[in-house]
Design an enzyme around this catalytic site. Structure first.
Site, PDB file in Angstrom:
ATOM      1  N   CYS A 144       0.862  -1.180   0.000  1.00 15.98           N
ATOM      2  CA  CYS A 144       0.000   0.000   0.000  1.00 15.98           C
ATOM      3  C   CYS A 144       0.902   1.234   0.000  1.00 15.98           C
ATOM      4  O   CYS A 144       2.104   1.132  -0.258  1.00 15.98           O
ATOM      5  CB  CYS A 144      -0.959  -0.004   1.190  1.00 15.98           C
ATOM      6  SG  CYS A 144      -0.156   0.249   2.790  1.00 15.98           S
ATOM      7  N   GLY A 145       0.349   2.390   0.292  1.00 14.54           N
ATOM      8  CA  GLY A 145       1.139   3.603   0.235  1.00 14.54           C
ATOM      9  C   GLY A 145       2.141   3.743   1.366  1.00 14.54           C
ATOM     10  O   GLY A 145       3.287   4.129   1.150  1.00 14.54           O
TER      11      GLY A 145
END
Length: 214
Positions: A144-145
């Site tokens: 994810c980020g």
């Protein structure tokens, strides 16, 4: 609601360093959402923590398939080619009065600055992963980020029977140019979480740094 998400953004723009600092974001995930279980799995080594600089090798020769759990508006900016996409959180489509009030508050304090939409946990997450990757023995590198949502995701995946899991340590935000050879989209992986007004400041900062170098 068992899942409690709190985002706090503070600009940390600097004029030095290799790349602009991203807005600091604090994400608190309750233990019941899977965050605590995911951390335990990673700390114990049951889920392998893989830094961005080693991720390409894990994908190319280690047999891993990347599972991108970011929401669509982050992924469309930049994504690793060939990665599987199943968002852990999706935009909340509820139009009830309470949710609408929450959306207005979210926009005023978070959305306007970051471009992040008001989300809710994807109730079909595990089923969608099963449809995309039915083999539970497959090696999945969950990303994810910032490495927070993927921490929740690995817990849910482990509970769902997936045992060969990797976790992109720190998320795409800690990646650098060249860590991934084939990146699609118009943006950069390390800046994909940045949107709204902060994205404008980011572009100005990048421009100023380029001018200073020249």
């Amino acid at each position: 609601m068992a899942t409690q998400l709190r985002h706090q953004f503070r600009p940390t723009w600097t004029s030095s360093g290799r790349r602009p600092a991203l807005p600091r974001r604090s994400l608190r995930i309750s233990a019941s959402s899977g965050g605590g279980g995911g951390r335990s799995l990673i700390e114990s080594g049951t889920v392998r923590a893989i830094p961005a600089r080693e991720a390409a090798a894990a994908l190319e020769s280690g047999g891993y398939v990347m599972l991108d759990v970011r929401p669509e508006w982050e992924r469309e900016k930049a994504r690793v080619a060939g990665s599987v996409h199943v968002p852990l959180f999706v935009e909340d489509g509820d139009m009830g009065p309470v949710t609408l009030l929450k959306k207005w508050v979210h926009f005023g304090y978070i959305g306007l600055w970051t471009g992040q939409k008001f989300t809710t946990l994807n109730g079909n997450f595990l089923r969608q992963v099963e449809a995309a990757v039915p083999d539970r023995d497959a090696k999945l590198l969950v990303a994810c980020g910032e490495g927070l949502r993927s921490t929740v995701a690995v817990s849910k995946l482990y509970e769902g029977g997936y045992r060969n899991l990797g976790w992109l340590a720190g998320g795409f935000n800690l990646s650098k140019e060249g860590d991934f050879q084939d990146v699609q989209g118009e943006g950069k992986l390390q800046y994909a979480t940045v949107g709204g007004a902060s994205y404008i400041f980011l572009q100005l900062l990048i421009l100023l740094q380029a001018v200073n170098k020249n």
